[in-house]
Design a protein around this motif. Structure first.
Motif, PDB file in Angstrom:
ATOM      1  N   LYS A  16       0.813  -1.214   0.000  1.00 42.63           N
ATOM      2  CA  LYS A  16       0.000   0.000   0.000  1.00 42.63           C
ATOM      3  C   LYS A  16       0.851   1.271   0.000  1.00 42.63           C
ATOM      4  CE  LYS A  16      -3.837  -2.027   2.620  1.00 42.63           C
ATOM      5  NZ  LYS A  16      -4.704  -1.890   3.818  1.00 42.63           N
ATOM      6  N   GLN A  18       3.424   4.448  -0.983  1.00 48.33           N
ATOM      7  CA  GLN A  18       3.430   5.484  -2.008  1.00 48.33           C
ATOM      8  C   GLN A  18       4.835   5.956  -2.375  1.00 48.33           C
ATOM      9  OE1 GLN A  18       0.821   8.410  -0.198  1.00 48.33           O
ATOM     10  NE2 GLN A  18      -0.951   7.542  -1.250  1.00 48.33           N
ATOM     11  N   GLN A  26       3.678   3.711  -6.419  1.00 57.89           N
ATOM     12  CA  GLN A  26       2.321   3.488  -5.937  1.00 57.89           C
ATOM     13  C   GLN A  26       2.004   1.997  -5.880  1.00 57.89           C
ATOM     14  OE1 GLN A  26       0.345   6.217  -5.012  1.00 57.89           O
ATOM     15  NE2 GLN A  26      -0.932   4.645  -4.063  1.00 57.89           N
ATOM     16  N   SER A  44       2.130   1.028 -11.449  1.00 57.61           N
ATOM     17  CA  SER A  44       1.437   1.535 -10.267  1.00 57.61           C
ATOM     18  C   SER A  44       0.008   1.032 -10.231  1.00 57.61           C
ATOM     19  CB  SER A  44       1.444   3.069 -10.249  1.00 57.61           C
ATOM     20  OG  SER A  44       0.730   3.581 -11.366  1.00 57.61           O
ATOM     21  N   SER A  46      -4.095   1.557  -8.556  1.00 56.18           N
ATOM     22  CA  SER A  46      -5.027   2.544  -8.023  1.00 56.18           C
ATOM     23  C   SER A  46      -6.428   1.944  -8.052  1.00 56.18           C
ATOM     24  CB  SER A  46      -4.991   3.840  -8.841  1.00 56.18           C
ATOM     25  OG  SER A  46      -5.363   3.593 -10.192  1.00 56.18           O
ATOM     26  N   PRO A  51      -6.203   0.401  -2.128  1.00 53.74           N
ATOM     27  CA  PRO A  51      -5.438  -0.397  -3.081  1.00 53.74           C
ATOM     28  C   PRO A  51      -4.228  -1.070  -2.441  1.00 53.74           C
ATOM     29  CG  PRO A  51      -5.977   1.753  -3.987  1.00 53.74           C
ATOM     30  CD  PRO A  51      -6.348   1.795  -2.546  1.00 53.74           C
ATOM     31  N   PHE A  69      -7.232  -3.942  -6.144  1.00 52.81           N
ATOM     32  CA  PHE A  69      -7.051  -2.754  -6.976  1.00 52.81           C
ATOM     33  C   PHE A  69      -7.950  -2.875  -8.197  1.00 52.81           C
ATOM     34  CE2 PHE A  69      -3.644  -5.820  -7.873  1.00 52.81           C
ATOM     35  CZ  PHE A  69      -3.874  -6.087  -9.207  1.00 52.81           C
ATOM     36  N   ARG A  71      -7.123  -0.645 -11.106  1.00 49.97           N
ATOM     37  CA  ARG A  71      -6.398  -0.119 -12.263  1.00 49.97           C
ATOM     38  C   ARG A  71      -4.898  -0.352 -12.111  1.00 49.97           C
ATOM     39  NH1 ARG A  71     -10.242   3.517 -10.891  1.00 49.97           N
ATOM     40  NH2 ARG A  71     -11.873   3.937 -12.443  1.00 49.97           N
ATOM     41  N   THR A  74      -3.293   3.357 -14.700  1.00 52.92           N
ATOM     42  CA  THR A  74      -4.541   4.052 -15.091  1.00 52.92           C
ATOM     43  C   THR A  74      -5.453   3.215 -15.988  1.00 52.92           C
ATOM     44  OG1 THR A  74      -3.788   5.196 -17.110  1.00 52.92           O
ATOM     45  CG2 THR A  74      -3.290   6.251 -14.980  1.00 52.92           C
TER      46      THR A  74
END
Length: 199
Positions: A16, A18, A26, A44, A46, A51, A69, A71, A74
């Motif tokens: 989790k 960042q 991420q 990453s 999201s 996530p 998660f 994505r 993206t």
């Protein structure tokens, strides 16, 4: 950090987080096993309430990840994804299903052209296969491999997988033939249980 996988001097981290060593990452990162230097590998995750990458399996060309998660980079990909090992780019597997906060992929093992995933899901690509399914590692297509019929047991599921030779060990909370089990041994070729193995 929720999980790690190590291969050829590379350590893959999932969780989790960042940041790793002050660099933005991420939920996924790759670091050098000796120096701990963060690699320019920037896949990453999201989406979802919290996530998290909870399982990673690495092959010579691919990094498979599972967790909570929606994505990757993206692009929509719920709970399971395959990434290019060198670039971190998302690979176009056909595996997909509607995201559900209560369902996730918790364990992955990969060998050759086969990848097996376990978790709390009940269906994959519209095909009902509670908790455990085998996929083609190159395309993501669901394979006609039907292991022991695992049924729901109090909202449980598969939490861990171990593979050695032709033996697949499956751990978690599930029912097999109306009996609550926490670990079973499955013959990889046939998908059947090993009758004399009862832990």
């Amino acid at each position: 950090v929720s999980t790690i996988a190590i291969s050829d001097g590379e350590v893959y981290l999932g969780g989790k987080f960042q940041h790793v060593s002050g660099q933005p990452r991420q939920g996924l990162a790759r670091v050098d096993a000796i120096s701990a230097a963060v690699a320019p590998w920037t896949a990453s995750i999201s989406g979802g309430v919290s996530p998290d990458v909870v399982t990673i399996a690495v092959t010579p060309t691919t990094v498979f990840i599972g967790g909570n998660f929606w994505r990757i980079n993206t692009v929509y990909r719920a709970t399971f994804a395959a990434l290019d090992r060198q670039s971190g780019q998302l690979l176009p597997l056909t595996w997909s299903r509607a995201p559900d906060y209560y369902d996730s992929v918790r364990a992955i093992v990969a060998t050759g052209s086969l990848v097996i995933i376990g978790g709390s899901f009940v269906a994959v690509s519209g095909d009902r296969q509670p908790y455990l399914v085998a996929l083609n590692a190159h395309t993501g297509a669901v394979l006609p491999w039907r292991p022991l019929s695992l049924n729901r047991a109090g909202g449980g599921g598969v939490r861990a997988l171990g593979l050695t030779g032709d033996a697949l060990y499956v751990a978690g909370d599930f029912e097999v033939q109306q009996r609550l089990r926490h670990i079973v041994k499955i013959d990889l070729a046939s998908g059947g249980g090993v009758p004399d193995w009862d832990a």
